[in-house]
Design an enzyme around this catalytic site. Structure first.
Site, PDB file in Angstrom:
ATOM      1  N   GLU A 174       9.183   1.710  11.209  1.00  0.00           N
ATOM      2  CA  GLU A 174      10.262   2.684  11.014  1.00  0.00           C
ATOM      3  C   GLU A 174       9.620   4.053  10.975  1.00  0.00           C
ATOM      4  O   GLU A 174       8.894   4.383  10.029  1.00  0.00           O
ATOM      5  CB  GLU A 174      11.019   2.381   9.724  1.00  0.00           C
ATOM      6  CG  GLU A 174      11.937   1.203   9.905  1.00  0.00           C
ATOM      7  CD  GLU A 174      12.846   0.949   8.733  1.00  0.00           C
ATOM      8  OE1 GLU A 174      12.790   1.692   7.741  1.00  0.00           O
ATOM      9  OE2 GLU A 174      13.608  -0.018   8.811  1.00  0.00           O
ATOM     10  N   LYS A 211       0.878  -1.180   0.000  1.00  0.00           N
ATOM     11  CA  LYS A 211       0.000   0.000   0.000  1.00  0.00           C
ATOM     12  C   LYS A 211       0.906   1.217   0.000  1.00  0.00           C
ATOM     13  O   LYS A 211       1.448   1.612   1.031  1.00  0.00           O
ATOM     14  CB  LYS A 211      -0.874  -0.022   1.263  1.00  0.00           C
ATOM     15  CG  LYS A 211      -2.228   0.657   1.145  1.00  0.00           C
ATOM     16  CD  LYS A 211      -2.206   2.119   0.769  1.00  0.00           C
ATOM     17  CE  LYS A 211      -1.907   3.038   1.918  1.00  0.00           C
ATOM     18  NZ  LYS A 211      -1.707   4.448   1.473  1.00  0.00           N
ATOM     19  N   GLU A 267       9.089  16.945  14.652  1.00  0.00           N
ATOM     20  CA  GLU A 267       9.681  16.590  13.355  1.00  0.00           C
ATOM     21  C   GLU A 267       9.047  17.493  12.286  1.00  0.00           C
ATOM     22  O   GLU A 267       7.860  17.364  11.990  1.00  0.00           O
ATOM     23  CB  GLU A 267       9.409  15.116  13.030  1.00  0.00           C
ATOM     24  CG  GLU A 267      10.120  14.675  11.770  1.00  0.00           C
ATOM     25  CD  GLU A 267       9.764  13.250  11.342  1.00  0.00           C
ATOM     26  OE1 GLU A 267       8.583  12.893  11.398  1.00  0.00           O
ATOM     27  OE2 GLU A 267      10.681  12.521  10.923  1.00  0.00           O
TER      28      GLU A 267
HETATM   29  P1  NAD Z   1       2.327   8.713   7.238  1.00  0.00           P
HETATM   30  O1  NAD Z   1       2.457   7.974   8.519  1.00  0.00           O
HETATM   31  O2  NAD Z   1       1.335   9.802   7.152  1.00  0.00           O
HETATM   32  O3  NAD Z   1       1.968   7.712   6.048  1.00  0.00           O
HETATM   33  C1  NAD Z   1       2.766   6.578   5.751  1.00  0.00           C
HETATM   34  C2  NAD Z   1       1.891   5.513   5.109  1.00  0.00           C
HETATM   35  O4  NAD Z   1       0.950   5.076   6.073  1.00  0.00           O
HETATM   36  C3  NAD Z   1       1.076   6.001   3.913  1.00  0.00           C
HETATM   37  O5  NAD Z   1       1.047   4.978   2.935  1.00  0.00           O
HETATM   38  C4  NAD Z   1      -0.307   6.200   4.508  1.00  0.00           C
HETATM   39  O6  NAD Z   1      -1.339   6.065   3.580  1.00  0.00           O
HETATM   40  C5  NAD Z   1      -0.347   5.071   5.515  1.00  0.00           C
HETATM   41  N1  NAD Z   1      -1.317   5.232   6.603  1.00  0.00           N
HETATM   42  C6  NAD Z   1      -1.783   6.373   7.146  1.00  0.00           C
HETATM   43  N2  NAD Z   1      -2.689   6.090   8.122  1.00  0.00           N
HETATM   44  C7  NAD Z   1      -2.772   4.733   8.203  1.00  0.00           C
HETATM   45  C8  NAD Z   1      -3.519   3.835   8.996  1.00  0.00           C
HETATM   46  N3  NAD Z   1      -4.371   4.252   9.925  1.00  0.00           N
HETATM   47  N4  NAD Z   1      -3.346   2.518   8.796  1.00  0.00           N
HETATM   48  C9  NAD Z   1      -2.484   2.054   7.867  1.00  0.00           C
HETATM   49  N5  NAD Z   1      -1.765   2.855   7.063  1.00  0.00           N
HETATM   50  C10 NAD Z   1      -1.901   4.188   7.237  1.00  0.00           C
HETATM   51  O7  NAD Z   1       3.792   9.222   6.886  1.00  0.00           O
HETATM   52  P2  NAD Z   1       4.224  10.170   5.681  1.00  0.00           P
HETATM   53  O8  NAD Z   1       3.798  11.551   5.998  1.00  0.00           O
HETATM   54  O9  NAD Z   1       3.805   9.553   4.395  1.00  0.00           O
HETATM   55  O10 NAD Z   1       5.816  10.036   5.748  1.00  0.00           O
HETATM   56  C11 NAD Z   1       6.638  10.830   6.521  1.00  0.00           C
HETATM   57  C12 NAD Z   1       7.034  10.143   7.818  1.00  0.00           C
HETATM   58  O11 NAD Z   1       7.719   8.928   7.538  1.00  0.00           O
HETATM   59  C13 NAD Z   1       7.983  10.948   8.661  1.00  0.00           C
HETATM   60  O12 NAD Z   1       7.569  10.918  10.005  1.00  0.00           O
HETATM   61  C14 NAD Z   1       9.308  10.229   8.503  1.00  0.00           C
HETATM   62  O13 NAD Z   1      10.221  10.405   9.557  1.00  0.00           O
HETATM   63  C15 NAD Z   1       8.860   8.825   8.388  1.00  0.00           C
HETATM   64  N6  NAD Z   1       9.902   7.997   7.771  1.00  0.00           N
HETATM   65  C16 NAD Z   1      10.605   7.128   8.567  1.00  0.00           C
HETATM   66  C17 NAD Z   1      11.633   6.359   8.024  1.00  0.00           C
HETATM   67  C18 NAD Z   1      12.443   5.412   8.879  1.00  0.00           C
HETATM   68  O14 NAD Z   1      13.133   4.587   8.315  1.00  0.00           O
HETATM   69  N7  NAD Z   1      12.397   5.508  10.196  1.00  0.00           N
HETATM   70  C19 NAD Z   1      11.929   6.468   6.665  1.00  0.00           C
HETATM   71  C20 NAD Z   1      11.193   7.361   5.874  1.00  0.00           C
HETATM   72  C21 NAD Z   1      10.171   8.116   6.458  1.00  0.00           C
END
Ligand code: NAD
Length: 502
Positions: free
Chosen positions: A265, A190, A396
């Site tokens: 992550e 997804k 962040e």
């Molecule tokens: P997000 O959490 O908003 O979304 C990530 C994914 O989760 C998307 O595909 C989204 O559709 C899905 N999602 C959202 N709500 C959900 C739910 N209730 N159930 C299941 N899936 C759901 O994150 P973002 O804004 O897309 O990405 C940025 C974040 O990702 C930042 O916080 C960044 O630090 C983190 N990140 C972490 C790493 C790591 O390795 N630690 C790497 C890259 C990004």
């Protein structure tokens, strides 16, 4: 023709096929519309429509999970050497289409071609690296006891869900999907709603390279809908998730009823600590690189600079001078260093911190402005005169925004570095070996680099502590997640078996 116009022309060719049909879901080797009404994806460069995207719902996730479940036994039982060959073919095919992947990624996310051309190649490397591990993945140990010959083996856990964010989506997706496939798991992916293009390219490339239909399935859709359904699906054995910390907590809750194994992550507010005994020229290069590359939209970015007060004024002056020269521009122009932020929502979030900083009493020493009104461009920003309790030091921001905070002593630096809910990475600059040993031992982070920026080496463990995540990727750690340890004890003689009721 300039490199930019050349890139734009090529991109136009690559996107043409999506304009009519939009991006479909891919389930069991077949395209399908989502059960929900399609949504649109727009480029952050100029807000123009890229194409429509299938909106998967619970129904589509169910279809994909069932297909992944049915495809599992054959994929698991395929001889490892054959699986290895397919994964190497996927890597080769990614390399062949690296330009298409890179241009689409830039247009979809606003990331610059300067960094994304490498992201496509890193994706290929992920497949190649885990392909090399396939043959040993099931190997276990022999643990003799007086009465038994105990052996362990590893078996793939089953169909898994992979949920990815929009920052460097191609690289991150391959980073999760390659080890899952190498382990013998089937996958329902997804992707983030803001960056669907290269997820589509990945499943297409993988199938064309010989991955059997149903082994990798892609369902687009919203997190709270398709993502949630994936976490809740009983046929999905584990969720590998990359995204925000608060979403990570939702993933855990959503998976509770089906006892999901989760790898999370999550976010970071990573410190880079610069002591006055460091090589300050190299430290300056690394500080700038680790927050302003990839638009600052990277989980491992060093968004908090902790700078020793003895060198603060000079270091900050040099920093600001360099930051003011960073080139913000069109992401397909090879000269551009920072492109637009991914979406309007994210742009509004990042720019809101300019006022938050001022209101808290910090100084906006560089940037703090938007650029033009065509897309979501911001100037790289540095906040000085900040303290570690300000929101700009705690939250962040996930953009090209650095908060600089002075310290006097090593103890103070360590206390500030650790005074955060996060613990993903830490960067330490000092030429005092004993201090480096002492400091890294006490720094609360999953990954630490000393006198270096983040240099990823695939066999090393990747992941965070505290609110930055649970679990590790990389090397054999990836297989620990996607596989189950199994113990089998063989009696080596007639040891005494208790006789109840005899
Ligand atoms: P997000 O959490 O908003 O979304 C990530 C994914 O989760 C998307 O595909 C989204 O559709 C899905 N999602 C959202 N709500 C959900 C739910 N209730 N159930 C299941 N899936 C759901 O994150 P973002 O804004 O897309 O990405 C940025 C974040 O990702 C930042 O916080 C960044 O630090 C983190 N990140 C972490 C790493 C790591 O390795 N630690 C790497 C890259 C990004």
């Amino acid at each position: 023709m300039t490199a930019l116009t050349d890139n734009l022309e090529k991109l136009d060719g690559y996107l043409a096929r999506f304009r009519g049909t939009g991006i479909k879901n891919r389930i069991g080797g077949k395209d399908s519309d989502g059960a929900g009404p399609a949504f649109s994806t727009h480029s952050p460069v100029d807000k123009s429509l890229i194409c429509t995207v299938a909106r998967g719902t619970e129904k589509d996730i169910d279809a994909a999970a069932c297909v992944a479940h049915d495809a599992f036994a054959d994929w698991r039982d395929m001889p490892a050497t054959e699986r290895k060959k397919i994964l190497i073919s996927v890597a080769d095919a990614i390399e062949t289409r690296a330009e298409e992947i890179a241009l689409c990624e830039c247009w979809d996310t606003g990331q610059t071609i300067r960094f994304m051309s490498k992201a496509a190649l890193r994706g290929a490397e992920n497949f190649r690296y885990f392909a090399d591990q396939v043959v040993q993945a099931r190997d276990g140990q022999l643990l003799r006891s007086p009465t038994l010959m105990n052996v362990t083996t590893r078996v793939p856990i089953g169909p898994v869900g992979v949920i990815t964010p929009w920052n460097t989506p191609f690289m991150l997706s391959t980073w999760k999907i390659a080890p899952a496939l190498a382990a013998g798991c089937t996958v329902v992916h997804k992707p983030a709603e803001a960056s669907p293009l290269t997820a589509r390219l990945l499943v297409e490339i993988a199938e064309e390279a010989g991955l059997p239909p149903g082994v990798l399935n892609t369902v687009n859709g919203l997190g709270e809908d398709a993502g949630k359904a994936l976490c809740e699906h009983p046929k999905i054995r584990a969720i590998s998730f990359v995204g925000e910390s608060r979403t990570g907590s939702l993933i855990t809750k959503q998976g509770a009823d089906t006892l999901k194994r989760n790898h999370l992550e999550l976010g970071g507010k990573n410190p880079v600590i610069v002591f006055d005994d460091a090589d300050l020229d190299r430290a300056l290069d690394a500080v700038i690189f680790m927050i302003f590359s990839i638009n600052g939209e990277r989980c491992t970015s060093s968004s908090r600079l902790l700078i020793q007060d003895t060198i603060k004024d000079d270091f900050e002056a040099k920093l600001i001078e360099r930051v003011n020269k960073i080139k913000v521009g069109h992401p397909l122009d090879p000269a551009t260093e920072i492109g637009p932020l991914v979406t309007e929502e994210h742009f509004n979030k990042v720019t809101s911190y300019f006022d938050i900083a001022r209101e808290a009493g910090a100084t906006v020493a560089a940037g703090g402005q938007t650029v033009g009104d065509q897309g979501y461009f911001v100037r790289p920003t540095v906040f000085t005169n900040a303290t570690n309790d300000m929101r700009i030091a705690r939250e962040e921001i996930f953009g090209p925004v650095l908060t600089s905070i002075p310290f006097t002593s090593e103890d103070e630096a360590l206390a500030m570095a650790n005074d955060t809910q996060y613990g993903l990475t830490g960067y330490l600059w000092t030429n005092d070996l004993t201090r480096a040993l002492r400091f890294t031992d006490r720094l609360e982070a999953g990954m630490i680099w000393v006198n270096s920026e983040n240099v990823r080496h695939l066999p090393t463990p990747f992941g965070g502590v505290k609110a930055s995540g649970i679990g590790r990727d990389g090397g054999d750690w990836s297989f620990e997640f996607y596989m189950e340890q199994k113990h089998i004890g063989f009696a080596t003689g007639d040891h005494k078996v208790m006789r109840l009721g005899a």
